[in-house]
Write a protein that holds these residues in place. Structure first.
Motif, PDB file in Angstrom:
ATOM      1  N   SER A 297      50.321   4.541  30.325  1.00  0.00           N
ATOM      2  CA  SER A 297      50.928   5.278  31.426  1.00  0.00           C
ATOM      3  C   SER A 297      51.385   4.348  32.550  1.00  0.00           C
ATOM      4  O   SER A 297      52.201   4.736  33.371  1.00  0.00           O
ATOM      5  N   TYR A 298      50.854   3.144  32.571  1.00  0.00           N
ATOM      6  CA  TYR A 298      51.255   2.201  33.610  1.00  0.00           C
ATOM      7  C   TYR A 298      52.688   1.733  33.382  1.00  0.00           C
ATOM      8  O   TYR A 298      53.437   1.478  34.314  1.00  0.00           O
TER       9      TYR A 298
ATOM     10  N   LYS B 195      43.514   9.219  35.463  1.00  0.00           N
ATOM     11  CA  LYS B 195      42.804   8.253  34.611  1.00  0.00           C
ATOM     12  C   LYS B 195      43.301   6.833  34.876  1.00  0.00           C
ATOM     13  O   LYS B 195      42.510   5.894  34.971  1.00  0.00           O
ATOM     14  N   LEU B 196      44.614   6.716  34.991  1.00  0.00           N
ATOM     15  CA  LEU B 196      45.180   5.389  35.253  1.00  0.00           C
ATOM     16  C   LEU B 196      44.674   4.839  36.586  1.00  0.00           C
ATOM     17  O   LEU B 196      44.246   3.683  36.673  1.00  0.00           O
TER      18      LEU B 196
ATOM     19  N   LYS C 206      41.421   1.971  28.760  1.00  0.00           N
ATOM     20  CA  LYS C 206      42.362   0.968  29.250  1.00  0.00           C
ATOM     21  C   LYS C 206      43.667   1.032  28.483  1.00  0.00           C
ATOM     22  O   LYS C 206      44.746   0.869  29.053  1.00  0.00           O
TER      23      LYS C 206
ATOM     24  N   ARG D 194      46.338  12.313  33.162  1.00  0.00           N
ATOM     25  CA  ARG D 194      46.680  10.965  32.726  1.00  0.00           C
ATOM     26  C   ARG D 194      46.858  10.050  33.943  1.00  0.00           C
ATOM     27  O   ARG D 194      46.382   8.919  33.974  1.00  0.00           O
ATOM     28  N   LYS D 195      47.509  10.601  34.960  1.00  0.00           N
ATOM     29  CA  LYS D 195      47.734   9.810  36.180  1.00  0.00           C
ATOM     30  C   LYS D 195      46.409   9.427  36.834  1.00  0.00           C
ATOM     31  O   LYS D 195      46.212   8.285  37.226  1.00  0.00           O
TER      32      LYS D 195
ATOM     33  N   LYS E 276      44.983   3.667  27.096  1.00  0.00           N
ATOM     34  CA  LYS E 276      45.726   4.825  27.608  1.00  0.00           C
ATOM     35  C   LYS E 276      46.349   4.499  28.955  1.00  0.00           C
ATOM     36  O   LYS E 276      47.503   4.844  29.231  1.00  0.00           O
ATOM     37  N   ALA E 277      45.547   3.836  29.800  1.00  0.00           N
ATOM     38  CA  ALA E 277      46.026   3.521  31.142  1.00  0.00           C
ATOM     39  C   ALA E 277      47.232   2.603  31.074  1.00  0.00           C
ATOM     40  O   ALA E 277      48.217   2.787  31.801  1.00  0.00           O
TER      41      ALA E 277
ATOM     42  N   GLU F 268      43.540  -6.002  36.639  1.00  0.00           N
ATOM     43  CA  GLU F 268      42.252  -5.328  36.680  1.00  0.00           C
ATOM     44  C   GLU F 268      41.262  -6.145  37.468  1.00  0.00           C
ATOM     45  O   GLU F 268      41.197  -7.363  37.292  1.00  0.00           O
TER      46      GLU F 268
ATOM     47  N   LEU G 165      48.294  -5.189  32.546  1.00  0.00           N
ATOM     48  CA  LEU G 165      47.464  -4.326  33.377  1.00  0.00           C
ATOM     49  C   LEU G 165      46.558  -5.200  34.254  1.00  0.00           C
ATOM     50  O   LEU G 165      45.663  -5.863  33.755  1.00  0.00           O
TER      51      LEU G 165
END
Lengths: 263, 170
Positions: free
Chosen positions: A170-171, A247-248, A164, A244-245, A166-167, A178, A176
């Protein structure tokens, strides 16, 4: 010495050889692609206690021995509708703000009260959670006689929070959104449900999740999910940062699918 | 005026076939590149169900990372009676009874384990992530799929894939 002429090689049989090879490959190969739905079998963990799962967080798709469907307790004639219903399950409360969510939770008459709510986690909160799960893990590991399953569970929790974190990076936004961590799709079939219907359910669920991630991908990265996925698979060096994308997108729209064994 | 020769057998020149091998080789290379080899020819009937948005198991991943097993009715009708519910498993060119109480319940876990252990160490991934792809017939009862899952779970091979036919673009 007289020059000896080199005789030309007769290439007349070359075509025959090539044909032979060609026919061999024609016979031994297939054109059809192998496509499948990949699923994880959840690991069995013996834990002292877990919270009961709220009914609104279960998206229950059941099929019986006569291949009839039940979607969240309501009979369904056409299996093609599953994907729309799954979309609804994810999206019903998606656009509520934090304040609206709190209000809706208190109001039992709210139309979306039977659907999972979203939580809004800020970067700071995620960081905090990473730290607490780290300390919890260390604590559990240092306790003598603790069961391995508990350690594994804590490890899993830590991994989730790290993902999360990491996400969230990149967000790009501070918060975030969820879906509730308990929200999941539950596929319940009976012993004689045909494999065709089982895969149909899987297909519909996959379609819904694909669509959700596609919306988000277009929104955040301006590219379709399919393109990102394809490029990720082709490009080993991962130049565009596709891992990475993806994963997000997986954190934003998790595919938590539970398949219940018929008894 | 005899500007035109009459009769006088003019011979038709032979067709030059020296470029034929090139053409055939080109075809050969096309097929070599565009296709994948069959890993085996199952002796069970498998008619795949259709689905959408399935994950492609062939191209970029090496096939050796995926173990395939087939579930269907045996092609030889005389053998159908041997198996529970009439369905048989086909692993590594051998017909096995589909998991169940009849006999040979550990066939799948044994097969999977053997396969995993025979791989060279540098190719080894965690067994949890090695995909087992089940290619089952449309009308196979799902209980058999779950029996397979149970056996995989026992040896911690926790990734399973349900094969479908995806005619989509992806």
């Amino acid at each position: 010495m007289a020059k000896r002429e080199i005789p030309e090689i007769n290439a007349g049989s070359m075509a025959d050889i090539a044909f032979l090879l060609l026919i061999f490959f024609l016979v031994t190969t297939t054109m059809e692609k192998d496509t499948a739905y990949v699923r994880k079998i959840p690991k069995k963990l013996e834990l002292p206690q877990t919270d009961p799962i709220e009914k609104r967080n279960i998206c229950d798709i059941a099929a019986n021995n006569e291949n009839q469907l039940l979607f969240r307790g309501i009979p369904m004639e056409d299996p093609d509708l599953i994907s729309d219903k799954v979309l609804e399950f994810y999206q019903m409360n998606e656009n509520l703000t934090k304040a609206q969510t709190i209000a809706a939770l208190k109001n039992p008459g709210y139309k979306g009260s039977n659907f999972p709510f979203y939580s809004f986690t800020s970067k700071e909160e995620i960081e905090e959670n990473v730290l607490t799960s780290e300390t919890q893990l260390a604590e559990v590991e240092n306790t003598p006689g603790v069961e391995e399953d508990v350690i594994e569970f804590k490890l899993k929790q830590l991994d989730e929070w790290l993902a999360k974190q990491k996400a969230a990076e990149s967000y790009g936004k501070n918060i975030l959104p969820e879906i509730h961590f308990q929200a999941h799709i539950r596929v319940e079939v009976m012993a004689e449900t045909e494999y065709e219907l089982f895969t149909k359910i899987q297909s519909e669920v996959e379609e819904a999740i694909y669509e959700l991630r596609d919306f988000a991908a277009k929104d955040i990265f301006g590219e379709s999910y399919g393109i990102i996925k394809k490029r990720e698979a082709m490009d080993k060096t991962d130049k565009a940062g596709d891992k990475r994308k993806l994963k997000l997108l997986e954190v934003l729209y998790p595919a938590r699918i539970i398949e219940v064994k018929p008894n | 005026m005899s500007k035109f020769r009459k009769g006088g057998g003019r011979e038709v020149p032979g067709v030059n076939t020296s470029s034929l091998p090139d053409i055939v080789f080109m075809l050969l290379f096309f097929f070599m590149v565009a296709t994948t080899t069959k890993e085996s020819d199952p002796t069970v009937k498998v008619e795949r169900p259709v689905g959408l948005k399935a994950t492609d198991m062939t191209p970029y991943k090496q096939r050796s990372e995926i173990d395939f097993l087939y579930l269907g009715e045996p092609r030889n009708p005389a053998r159908a009676a041997e198996f529970k519910l009439g369905y048989a498993l086909f692993l590594d060119n051998v017909l096995q009874p589909a998991a169940g109480e009849l006999y040979n319940t550990n066939a799948i876990s044994r097969w999977k384990k053997d396969k995993f252990e025979s791989k060279p160490p540098r190719m080894k991934e965690k067994i949890e992530n090695v995909i087992t792809c089940v290619k089952a017939d449309k009308s196979a009862p799902t209980i058999l799929i779950f029996d397979i899952r149970d056996q995989l779970e026992k040896i911690d091979a926790l990734t399973v894939a349900y094969a479908v036919e995806d005619n989509g673009v992806f």
